[in-house]
Design an enzyme around this catalytic site. Structure first.
Site, PDB file in Angstrom:
ATOM      1  N   ARG A 183       0.821  -1.231   0.000  1.00 31.91           N
ATOM      2  CA  ARG A 183       0.000   0.000   0.000  1.00 31.91           C
ATOM      3  C   ARG A 183       0.851   1.275   0.000  1.00 31.91           C
ATOM      4  O   ARG A 183       0.504   2.279   0.637  1.00 31.91           O
ATOM      5  CB  ARG A 183      -0.953   0.038   1.209  1.00 31.91           C
ATOM      6  CG  ARG A 183      -1.935  -1.085   1.270  1.00 31.91           C
ATOM      7  CD  ARG A 183      -2.970  -1.066   0.147  1.00 31.91           C
ATOM      8  NE  ARG A 183      -3.771  -2.253   0.192  1.00 31.91           N
ATOM      9  CZ  ARG A 183      -3.484  -3.372  -0.499  1.00 31.91           C
ATOM     10  NH1 ARG A 183      -2.458  -3.423  -1.325  1.00 31.91           N
ATOM     11  NH2 ARG A 183      -4.249  -4.433  -0.398  1.00 31.91           N
ATOM     12  N   SER A 232     -10.225   0.349   3.987  1.00 33.55           N
ATOM     13  CA  SER A 232      -9.461  -0.096   5.165  1.00 33.55           C
ATOM     14  C   SER A 232      -8.842   1.110   5.863  1.00 33.55           C
ATOM     15  O   SER A 232      -8.115   1.886   5.244  1.00 33.55           O
ATOM     16  CB  SER A 232      -8.354  -1.055   4.752  1.00 33.55           C
ATOM     17  OG  SER A 232      -8.915  -2.243   4.259  1.00 33.55           O
ATOM     18  N   GLU A 302      -3.881   3.562   7.014  1.00 36.72           N
ATOM     19  CA  GLU A 302      -3.810   3.363   5.559  1.00 36.72           C
ATOM     20  C   GLU A 302      -4.474   4.557   4.872  1.00 36.72           C
ATOM     21  O   GLU A 302      -3.993   5.084   3.881  1.00 36.72           O
ATOM     22  CB  GLU A 302      -4.505   2.059   5.138  1.00 36.72           C
ATOM     23  CG  GLU A 302      -4.487   1.873   3.622  1.00 36.72           C
ATOM     24  CD  GLU A 302      -4.939   0.484   3.168  1.00 36.72           C
ATOM     25  OE1 GLU A 302      -4.671  -0.501   3.881  1.00 36.72           O
ATOM     26  OE2 GLU A 302      -5.572   0.405   2.095  1.00 36.72           O
TER      27      GLU A 302
HETATM   28  C1  LIG Z   1     -15.572   0.400  -0.049  1.00 35.70           C
HETATM   29  C2  LIG Z   1     -14.086   0.529  -0.269  1.00 35.70           C
HETATM   30  C3  LIG Z   1     -13.331  -0.602  -0.528  1.00 35.70           C
HETATM   31  C4  LIG Z   1     -11.952  -0.504  -0.756  1.00 35.70           C
HETATM   32  N1  LIG Z   1     -11.230  -1.634  -1.020  1.00 35.70           N
HETATM   33  C5  LIG Z   1      -9.907  -1.542  -1.272  1.00 35.70           C
HETATM   34  C6  LIG Z   1      -9.130  -2.711  -1.572  1.00 35.70           C
HETATM   35  O1  LIG Z   1      -9.615  -3.821  -1.635  1.00 35.70           O
HETATM   36  N2  LIG Z   1      -7.814  -2.557  -1.823  1.00 35.70           N
HETATM   37  C7  LIG Z   1      -7.201  -1.330  -1.784  1.00 35.70           C
HETATM   38  O2  LIG Z   1      -5.987  -1.262  -2.026  1.00 35.70           O
HETATM   39  N3  LIG Z   1      -7.905  -0.219  -1.484  1.00 35.70           N
HETATM   40  C8  LIG Z   1      -9.228  -0.290  -1.235  1.00 35.70           C
HETATM   41  N4  LIG Z   1      -9.950   0.841  -0.931  1.00 35.70           N
HETATM   42  C9  LIG Z   1      -9.253   2.136  -0.818  1.00 35.70           C
HETATM   43  C10 LIG Z   1      -9.192   2.961  -2.106  1.00 35.70           C
HETATM   44  O3  LIG Z   1     -10.240   2.635  -2.992  1.00 35.70           O
HETATM   45  C11 LIG Z   1      -7.839   2.799  -2.814  1.00 35.70           C
HETATM   46  O4  LIG Z   1      -6.768   3.209  -1.995  1.00 35.70           O
HETATM   47  C12 LIG Z   1      -7.792   3.620  -4.101  1.00 35.70           C
HETATM   48  O5  LIG Z   1      -6.640   3.250  -4.832  1.00 35.70           O
HETATM   49  C13 LIG Z   1      -7.774   5.130  -3.861  1.00 35.70           C
HETATM   50  O6  LIG Z   1      -8.031   5.752  -5.106  1.00 35.70           O
HETATM   51  P1  LIG Z   1      -8.741   7.190  -5.142  1.00 35.70           P
HETATM   52  O7  LIG Z   1      -8.847   7.601  -6.555  1.00 35.70           O
HETATM   53  O8  LIG Z   1      -9.992   7.180  -4.361  1.00 35.70           O
HETATM   54  O9  LIG Z   1      -7.619   8.064  -4.402  1.00 35.70           O
HETATM   55  P2  LIG Z   1      -7.819   9.139  -3.240  1.00 35.70           P
HETATM   56  O10 LIG Z   1      -8.471   8.488  -2.074  1.00 35.70           O
HETATM   57  O11 LIG Z   1      -8.469  10.356  -3.780  1.00 35.70           O
HETATM   58  O12 LIG Z   1      -6.298   9.455  -2.889  1.00 35.70           O
HETATM   59  C14 LIG Z   1      -5.495   8.454  -2.300  1.00 35.70           C
HETATM   60  C15 LIG Z   1      -4.021   8.845  -2.453  1.00 35.70           C
HETATM   61  O13 LIG Z   1      -3.675   8.774  -3.835  1.00 35.70           O
HETATM   62  C16 LIG Z   1      -3.082  10.002  -4.253  1.00 35.70           C
HETATM   63  N5  LIG Z   1      -3.462  10.233  -5.649  1.00 35.70           N
HETATM   64  C17 LIG Z   1      -4.687  10.120  -6.211  1.00 35.70           C
HETATM   65  N6  LIG Z   1      -4.634  10.397  -7.530  1.00 35.70           N
HETATM   66  C18 LIG Z   1      -3.341  10.699  -7.805  1.00 35.70           C
HETATM   67  C19 LIG Z   1      -2.634  11.091  -8.986  1.00 35.70           C
HETATM   68  N7  LIG Z   1      -3.264  11.238 -10.156  1.00 35.70           N
HETATM   69  N8  LIG Z   1      -1.312  11.327  -8.878  1.00 35.70           N
HETATM   70  C20 LIG Z   1      -0.661  11.208  -7.703  1.00 35.70           C
HETATM   71  N9  LIG Z   1      -1.266  10.840  -6.556  1.00 35.70           N
HETATM   72  C21 LIG Z   1      -2.593  10.594  -6.603  1.00 35.70           C
HETATM   73  C22 LIG Z   1      -3.656  11.063  -3.314  1.00 35.70           C
HETATM   74  O14 LIG Z   1      -2.791  12.168  -3.209  1.00 35.70           O
HETATM   75  C23 LIG Z   1      -3.728  10.278  -2.002  1.00 35.70           C
HETATM   76  O15 LIG Z   1      -2.457  10.266  -1.391  1.00 35.70           O
HETATM   77  C24 LIG Z   1     -11.328   0.765  -0.704  1.00 35.70           C
HETATM   78  C25 LIG Z   1     -12.107   1.909  -0.449  1.00 35.70           C
HETATM   79  C26 LIG Z   1     -13.465   1.801  -0.234  1.00 35.70           C
HETATM   80  C27 LIG Z   1     -14.262   3.051   0.031  1.00 35.70           C
END
Ligand SMILES: Cc1cc2nc3c(=O)[nH]c(=O)nc-3n(C[C@H](O)[C@H](O)[C@H](O)COP(=O)(O)OP(=O)(O)OC[C@H]3O[C@@H](n4cnc5c(N)ncnc54)[C@H](O)[C@@H]3O)c2cc1C
Length: 324
Positions: A183, A232, A302
């Protein structure tokens, strides 16, 4: 109480903003962006039209103005005092595409939902992407968080990542350059990922479809996917499952204001009504304290916590638990 002043920041950028084609929104509410539906204002939100527009903006933005990039907010806890400086949110039009770029290779824009990549792979008989079907984030978030599930992580599929740094210089990173671990990516924190190329392997479409259905069904059974959540809350500590130690410490269903550790999956925090960023973060620290007292384990967040506290509503890490 208003903590930021986006109009002033926008005005300070001067005449150069006339060349910007994307959208600039002063004092943009982050509760409209995050899955938690909580948190304060972004001083100035910028949604670039495309990469050129992003580069133009970055060259215009004074170096001392903080810049925070967000994806679709499925892993973010924004504090109630808001986020100072610019919050960058890529536009779907400029950064949302997904396409085939060679045998078993897929190119995806950074705001493209992970799910769309899984669907494109399935349609073209490319295996190795079903895990993305259950992750509700964007590709940019997946690249930064090394998002993973069901035994596969983003690092297993990435070939190259295209990015722009804070000064507007373009970079291409290899899988090794991304410095992946659980992660986490150790790629420079100022990089804004714009798109990436992934590679899978030939596989049977019906088999992939069945895998994706299984991923969805499993999620709906064990995770509060219809709630306002951030996924998480804590990383799994070495040799343990976070949910297990949280459960054993008696925190399943634990509440603070409008925030609760889900009864369904106790490593998921949920906003059960009108939780503030304070309610959520304080609850998280309560859990860290209890798990530390119970197991001697220091849980590591996380979820990414962004922004500043409201004065008088600061959340300090509990005693005995170190900050990251
Ligand atoms: C119901 C649910 C289930 C989930 N299950 C999982 C799972 O099974 N496995 C898992 O790994 N995660 C899971 N997650 C967490 C989440 O979906 C992941 O971490 C996902 O990759 C975050 O993407 P996001 O676009 O929402 O990023 P954000 O939450 O908006 O940002 C997360 C991080 O990514 C960075 N970021 C985003 N876009 C960019 C970019 N273009 N360039 C540089 N940095 C960037 C942000 O600065 C921040 O640090 C879950 C979340 C939910 C709500």
């Amino acid at each position: 109480m208003k903590q930021v002043n986006g109009e002033r920041l926008l005005a300070s950028l001067g005449e150069g903003v006339k060349d910007i084609r994307g959208r600039l929104t002063p004092d943009a509410p982050m509760d409209k962006v995050t899955w938690f539906q909580a948190g304060g204002l972004a001083e100035l939100m910028f949604q670039p039209h495309d990469v050129d527009d992003l580069v133009t903006f970055l060259k215009l933005l004074p170096e001392d103005v903080p810049l925070t990039v967000v994806g679709v907010g499925s892993n973010l806890l924004v504090r109630d005092g808001g986020i100072a400086g610019v919050v960058l949110r890529l536009s779907a039009k400029g950064f949302g595409q997904v396409e085939l770029v060679g045998e078993n290779r897929i190119k995806a824009g950074a705001i493209c939902p992970d799910k769309h990549v899984a669907a494109m792979a399935m349609d073209n008989g490319i295996g190795g992407f079903a895990f993305y079907y259950g992750i509700p984030g964007s590709i940019g978030g997946a690249l930064r968080m090394n998002a993973g599930a069901n035994g596969t992580e983003t690092k297993d599929r990435v070939v190259e990542v295209h990015a722009v740094d804070r000064k507007g210089n373009v970079h291409v990173l290899s899988n090794a350059d991304m410095g992946y671990s659980y992660r986490h990516s150790s790629a420079p924190s100022d990089l804004i990922f714009t798109h990436a190329v992934f590679e899978g392997y030939p596989d049977d479409r019906a088999k992939i479809r069945a895998e994706m259905d299984a991923v969805r069904q499993h999620r709906e059974t064990v995770q509060p996917v219809k709630e306002k959540t951030g996924g998480s809350t804590f990383k799994n500590p070495e040799g343990h499952s976070a949910w297990k130690v949280i459960d054993e410490a008696g925190c399943r269903g634990l509440m603070n204001g409008g925030a609760q550790m889900s009864a369904l999956h106790c490593n998921f925090m949920i906003n059960i009504g009108h939780a503030s960023g304070y309610d959520l973060e304080y609850l998280g620290e309560m859990v860290r304290q209890r798990v530390f007292e119970d197991h001697g384990i220091k849980l590591e967040w996380e979820i990414k916590r962004l922004g500043v506290f409201m004065p008088g509503r600061e959340v300090r890490p509990f005693q005995g638990v170190t900050t990251e």
